[in-house]
Design a protein around this motif. Structure first.
Motif, PDB file in Angstrom:
ATOM      1  N   LEU A  99       0.819  -1.207   0.000  1.00  0.00           N
ATOM      2  CA  LEU A  99       0.000   0.000   0.000  1.00  0.00           C
ATOM      3  C   LEU A  99       0.857   1.263   0.000  1.00  0.00           C
ATOM      4  CD1 LEU A  99      -2.716  -1.165   2.565  1.00  0.00           C
ATOM      5  CD2 LEU A  99      -3.095  -0.707   0.134  1.00  0.00           C
ATOM      6  N   SER A 132      -7.026   8.323  -4.708  1.00  0.00           N
ATOM      7  CA  SER A 132      -8.336   7.667  -4.666  1.00  0.00           C
ATOM      8  C   SER A 132      -8.533   6.759  -5.871  1.00  0.00           C
ATOM      9  CB  SER A 132      -9.457   8.717  -4.627  1.00  0.00           C
ATOM     10  OG  SER A 132      -9.324   9.543  -3.495  1.00  0.00           O
ATOM     11  N   ASN A 139      -6.894  -1.626  -3.394  1.00  0.00           N
ATOM     12  CA  ASN A 139      -7.970  -1.691  -2.408  1.00  0.00           C
ATOM     13  C   ASN A 139      -8.901  -2.863  -2.697  1.00  0.00           C
ATOM     14  OD1 ASN A 139      -7.551   0.419  -0.513  1.00  0.00           O
ATOM     15  ND2 ASN A 139      -8.155   1.928  -2.027  1.00  0.00           N
ATOM     16  N   PHE A 143      -8.797  -5.170   0.426  1.00  0.00           N
ATOM     17  CA  PHE A 143      -9.942  -4.917   1.301  1.00  0.00           C
ATOM     18  C   PHE A 143     -11.288  -5.301   0.689  1.00  0.00           C
ATOM     19  CE2 PHE A 143      -6.770  -1.513   2.238  1.00  0.00           C
ATOM     20  CZ  PHE A 143      -6.393  -1.975   3.488  1.00  0.00           C
ATOM     21  N   TYR A 146     -14.143  -0.018  -0.939  1.00  0.00           N
ATOM     22  CA  TYR A 146     -13.567   1.324  -0.932  1.00  0.00           C
ATOM     23  C   TYR A 146     -14.595   2.277  -0.347  1.00  0.00           C
ATOM     24  CZ  TYR A 146     -11.629   5.753  -2.439  1.00  0.00           C
ATOM     25  OH  TYR A 146     -11.139   7.030  -2.454  1.00  0.00           O
ATOM     26  N   LYS A 311     -15.469  -7.183   5.986  1.00  0.00           N
ATOM     27  CA  LYS A 311     -14.905  -7.195   4.622  1.00  0.00           C
ATOM     28  C   LYS A 311     -15.666  -8.165   3.728  1.00  0.00           C
ATOM     29  CE  LYS A 311     -10.765  -8.863   2.231  1.00  0.00           C
ATOM     30  NZ  LYS A 311      -9.384  -9.370   2.386  1.00  0.00           N
TER      31      LYS A 311
END
Length: 377
Positions: A99, A132, A139, A143, A146, A311
């Motif tokens: 990241l 972004s 992302n 994850f 978002y 998640k």
């Protein structure tokens, strides 16, 4: 840590102004002061993995300045990456490694095309937009979601931390290390700023509509998302950049692939010394152990288990298995049970359903069987 290095850079300029030296040029004093201040702050922060990465990057940049080499952003990024992996090769297993270095690479890529000098506030806003969009593929991988208000939170958090909280904390530490007093007014100001910011974050966390699900089930979806992100952060001269938004929409509109019958997925969660495993079938979810809870209030259910369940959009567990009552395995069970509906709990404690060898059942064609203990008494 970059902000503290910048403060050291300014301090170096003051030192040179007060005591100018011919043998020690001003840029050298500024660079050394910035590195010393950054190292001091890194020590206060406990030399965490993210702090080490930032310090290594600053050190590489500082050494290139001191050697009077032509500093190119990609050179600093690549050498820093090499040294971070040289210090600890297992950093590649840490999501934070990918990241952080990906975010820096995106900023370098986007701003390398910028030729004209822009206003600082516009550069700051553009950086949030670029991150972004550019971080969407990663992302999605890490994850699976978002938050649409994340850039707006950054617009508040970055100035607050950079120009208020961190400088005030450093001033507080300096005062307390020099004088045998605790400046109550300064402590109250820091506490008020921190609690107010946390309250804002708590309120924003309730905005479920801002949560964007990024279910990437096919490789072509990820490739398309990467192409769209790169396309969108290209210079304004790039034709038809808006088509990148169409590509993102195509990825998001693909329906989630249903979980096949007679199959299961196992997610092994890092809960420290213990072990926790989330087992999912088409319509059921079982969690094996939850990790520890500590007197400080920190617990692995809030830190790891519940975020993982969120998640995967799991709102209730069909089963929870607690292998034994040791804190490393079942300490955070009360926090999990308070936060989520659990239809069935198995453990070796008499007041709950007991785990015993031979007990079996099926969920969506997947058989489950307890292999032990043969006799809990």
């Amino acid at each position: 840590i970059g902000m503290v290095a910048w403060l050291g850079w300014i301090l170096g300029a003051w030192i040179f102004y007060l005591r100018p030296q011919q043998w020690l040029p001003k840029p050298v004093i500024q660079t050394l002061a910035g590195l010393v201040m950054a190292a001091f702050y890194a020590s206060l922060a406990g030399w965490s993995v993210s702090t080490q990465r930032a310090m290594i990057m600053l050190l590489v940049y500082g050494l290139m300045l001191l050697s009077r080499s032509h500093v190119r952003a990609w050179d600093v990024w690549a050498i820093s990456l090499m040294w971070v992996l040289f210090v600890d090769p297992f950093n590649v297993l840490d999501a934070g490694f990918w990241l952080s270095f990906t975010a820096v690479a995106i900023l370098i890529f986007a701003f390398n095309f910028q030729t004209a000098q822009s206003q600082r506030w516009w550069t700051f806003l553009k950086a949030q937009w670029v991150l972004s969009i550019g971080m969407l593929p990663l992302n999605a991988l890490v994850f699976n979601r978002y938050n649409l208000i994340a850039p707006w939170i950054n617009l508040l958090a970055i100035p607050l931390m950079t120009f208020l909280l961190v400088p005030l904390l450093l001033v507080l530490l300096m005062i307390m290390s020099i004088l045998p007093i605790t400046p109550g007014l300064l402590v109250e100001l820091i506490a008020w700023l921190s609690s107010s910011f946390l309250s804002v974050l708590h309120e924003l966390a309730q905005w479920d509509f801002a949560e964007l699900s990024l279910n990437i089930n096919q490789n072509w979806q990820l490739i398309l998302l990467i192409v769209a992100a790169v396309w969108l952060i290209m210079p304004a001269a790039m034709p038809h950049r808006s088509l990148g938004l169409v590509l993102i929409a195509l990825v998001l509109l693909v329906p989630s692939k249903p979980f096949p019958a007679n199959h299961f997925r196992a997610d092994v969660l890092d809960v420290g010394q213990g072990l926790s495993v989330l087992i999912s079938t088409r319509n059921h979810h079982l969690l094996y152990d939850v990790g520890a809870a500590y007197d400080s209030g920190f617990n692995q259910a809030d830190a790891v288990g519940l975020p993982c369940l969120a998640k995967h959009h799991i709102q209730a567990l069909d089963g929870l298995v607690l292998s034994h009552r040791d804190n490393d395995h079942a300490g955070a069970a009360p926090q999990l049970l308070n936060a989520m509906v659990v239809h069935q709990v198995w453990d070796t404690i008499s007041e709950r359903s007991l785990c015993h060898a031979g007990h079996s059942w099926q969920w969506d064609g997947v058989p489950f069987t307890f292999l032990s203990p043969p006799n809990v008494t």
